[in-house]
Design a protein around this motif. Structure first.
Motif, PDB file in Angstrom:
ATOM      1  N   GLY A  23       0.820  -1.214   0.000  1.00 58.95           N
ATOM      2  CA  GLY A  23       0.000   0.000   0.000  1.00 58.95           C
ATOM      3  C   GLY A  23       0.852   1.260   0.000  1.00 58.95           C
ATOM      4  N   GLY A  24       1.941   1.251   0.766  1.00 55.93           N
ATOM      5  CA  GLY A  24       2.850   2.390   0.768  1.00 55.93           C
ATOM      6  C   GLY A  24       3.495   2.604  -0.591  1.00 55.93           C
ATOM      7  N   LEU A  25       3.847   1.499  -1.258  1.00 52.84           N
ATOM      8  CA  LEU A  25       4.426   1.595  -2.606  1.00 52.84           C
ATOM      9  C   LEU A  25       3.410   2.163  -3.589  1.00 52.84           C
ATOM     10  CD1 LEU A  25       6.853   0.932  -4.449  1.00 52.84           C
ATOM     11  CD2 LEU A  25       5.774  -1.282  -4.841  1.00 52.84           C
ATOM     12  N   ILE A  26       2.170   1.729  -3.486  1.00 51.73           N
ATOM     13  CA  ILE A  26       1.118   2.284  -4.342  1.00 51.73           C
ATOM     14  C   ILE A  26       0.950   3.776  -4.061  1.00 51.73           C
ATOM     15  CG2 ILE A  26      -1.370   2.242  -4.794  1.00 51.73           C
ATOM     16  CD1 ILE A  26      -1.231  -0.806  -4.302  1.00 51.73           C
ATOM     17  N   VAL A  28       3.297   5.819  -3.015  1.00 53.49           N
ATOM     18  CA  VAL A  28       4.443   6.524  -3.604  1.00 53.49           C
ATOM     19  C   VAL A  28       4.255   6.678  -5.110  1.00 53.49           C
ATOM     20  CG1 VAL A  28       6.911   6.301  -4.126  1.00 53.49           C
ATOM     21  CG2 VAL A  28       6.084   5.896  -1.823  1.00 53.49           C
ATOM     22  N   ILE A  29       3.761   5.625  -5.774  1.00 54.83           N
ATOM     23  CA  ILE A  29       3.544   5.701  -7.217  1.00 54.83           C
ATOM     24  C   ILE A  29       2.500   6.763  -7.548  1.00 54.83           C
ATOM     25  CG2 ILE A  29       2.632   4.421  -9.197  1.00 54.83           C
ATOM     26  CD1 ILE A  29       3.988   1.929  -7.992  1.00 54.83           C
ATOM     27  N   VAL A  30       1.402   6.782  -6.790  1.00 52.61           N
ATOM     28  CA  VAL A  30       0.381   7.814  -7.013  1.00 52.61           C
ATOM     29  C   VAL A  30       0.967   9.188  -6.716  1.00 52.61           C
ATOM     30  CG1 VAL A  30      -1.812   8.719  -6.144  1.00 52.61           C
ATOM     31  CG2 VAL A  30      -1.574   6.286  -6.614  1.00 52.61           C
ATOM     32  N   GLY A  31       1.769   9.285  -5.669  1.00 48.97           N
ATOM     33  CA  GLY A  31       2.382  10.560  -5.317  1.00 48.97           C
ATOM     34  C   GLY A  31       3.368  11.065  -6.361  1.00 48.97           C
ATOM     35  N   LEU A  32       3.993  10.153  -7.100  1.00 45.64           N
ATOM     36  CA  LEU A  32       4.908  10.590  -8.151  1.00 45.64           C
ATOM     37  C   LEU A  32       4.156  11.169  -9.343  1.00 45.64           C
ATOM     38  CD1 LEU A  32       7.562   7.740  -8.104  1.00 45.64           C
ATOM     39  CD2 LEU A  32       7.822  10.077  -7.308  1.00 45.64           C
ATOM     40  N   PHE A  33       2.954  10.670  -9.588  1.00 50.29           N
ATOM     41  CA  PHE A  33       2.157  11.210 -10.689  1.00 50.29           C
ATOM     42  C   PHE A  33       1.497  12.522 -10.313  1.00 50.29           C
ATOM     43  CE2 PHE A  33       2.034   6.680 -12.102  1.00 50.29           C
ATOM     44  CZ  PHE A  33       2.747   6.887 -13.271  1.00 50.29           C
ATOM     45  N   ALA A  41      -0.887  10.813  -0.440  1.00 50.18           N
ATOM     46  CA  ALA A  41      -0.989   9.568  -1.196  1.00 50.18           C
ATOM     47  C   ALA A  41      -0.338   8.411  -0.441  1.00 50.18           C
ATOM     48  CB  ALA A  41      -0.348   9.734  -2.566  1.00 50.18           C
ATOM     49  N   ILE A  42       0.783   8.661   0.211  1.00 49.40           N
ATOM     50  CA  ILE A  42       1.448   7.604   0.978  1.00 49.40           C
ATOM     51  C   ILE A  42       0.576   7.176   2.156  1.00 49.40           C
ATOM     52  CG2 ILE A  42       3.421   7.086   2.465  1.00 49.40           C
ATOM     53  CD1 ILE A  42       5.111   8.833   0.606  1.00 49.40           C
ATOM     54  N   ILE A  44      -2.734   7.462   2.450  1.00 52.80           N
ATOM     55  CA  ILE A  44      -3.890   6.736   1.920  1.00 52.80           C
ATOM     56  C   ILE A  44      -3.461   5.347   1.449  1.00 52.80           C
ATOM     57  CG2 ILE A  44      -5.584   6.696   0.050  1.00 52.80           C
ATOM     58  CD1 ILE A  44      -5.769   9.742   0.359  1.00 52.80           C
ATOM     59  N   GLY A  45      -2.295   5.246   0.832  1.00 52.51           N
ATOM     60  CA  GLY A  45      -1.780   3.950   0.397  1.00 52.51           C
ATOM     61  C   GLY A  45      -1.554   3.004   1.568  1.00 52.51           C
ATOM     62  N   LEU A  46      -1.062   3.525   2.678  1.00 50.95           N
ATOM     63  CA  LEU A  46      -0.867   2.689   3.867  1.00 50.95           C
ATOM     64  C   LEU A  46      -2.203   2.182   4.410  1.00 50.95           C
ATOM     65  CD1 LEU A  46       1.991   4.582   5.728  1.00 50.95           C
ATOM     66  CD2 LEU A  46       2.135   2.413   4.524  1.00 50.95           C
ATOM     67  N   PHE A  47      -3.221   3.032   4.369  1.00 53.60           N
ATOM     68  CA  PHE A  47      -4.536   2.584   4.818  1.00 53.60           C
ATOM     69  C   PHE A  47      -5.127   1.540   3.874  1.00 53.60           C
ATOM     70  CE2 PHE A  47      -4.727   6.574   7.392  1.00 53.60           C
ATOM     71  CZ  PHE A  47      -4.834   5.931   8.616  1.00 53.60           C
TER      72      PHE A  47
END
Length: 76
Positions: A23-26, A28-33, A41-42, A44-47
């Motif tokens: 989830g954290g990786l997802i 980061v990917i969303v945050g890069l875009f 985004a990080i 939310i990804g963790l959740f």
């Protein structure tokens, strides 16, 4: 029964950690875009990772229930 359940502690822990990191990786990917919302985004990804881990945990509990209950001897 306790010996049977204790075999599943490591897989449950690894599932939690794995899905939270996924989830954290997802995030980061969303945050890069969308660079303006990297921290959001990080988080939310963790959740999202935690939610996936809880679903996987429920599946593992069902497997533990079936496996450990069938392996123990229950006299009538």
């Amino acid at each position: 029964m306790n010996n049977c359940v204790s075999r599943f502690f490591a897989p449950i822990f690894l599932l939690y950690i794995g899905f939270i990191l996924l989830g954290g990786l997802i995030g980061v990917i969303v945050g890069l875009f969308i660079p303006a919302s990297l921290t959001t985004a990080i988080i939310i990804g963790l959740f999202v990772g935690l939610a996936l881990a809880l679903i996987a945990h429920a599946i593992v509990i069902v497997v533990i229930n079936r496996t450990c209950y069938n392996n123990d001897y229950h006299p009538c």
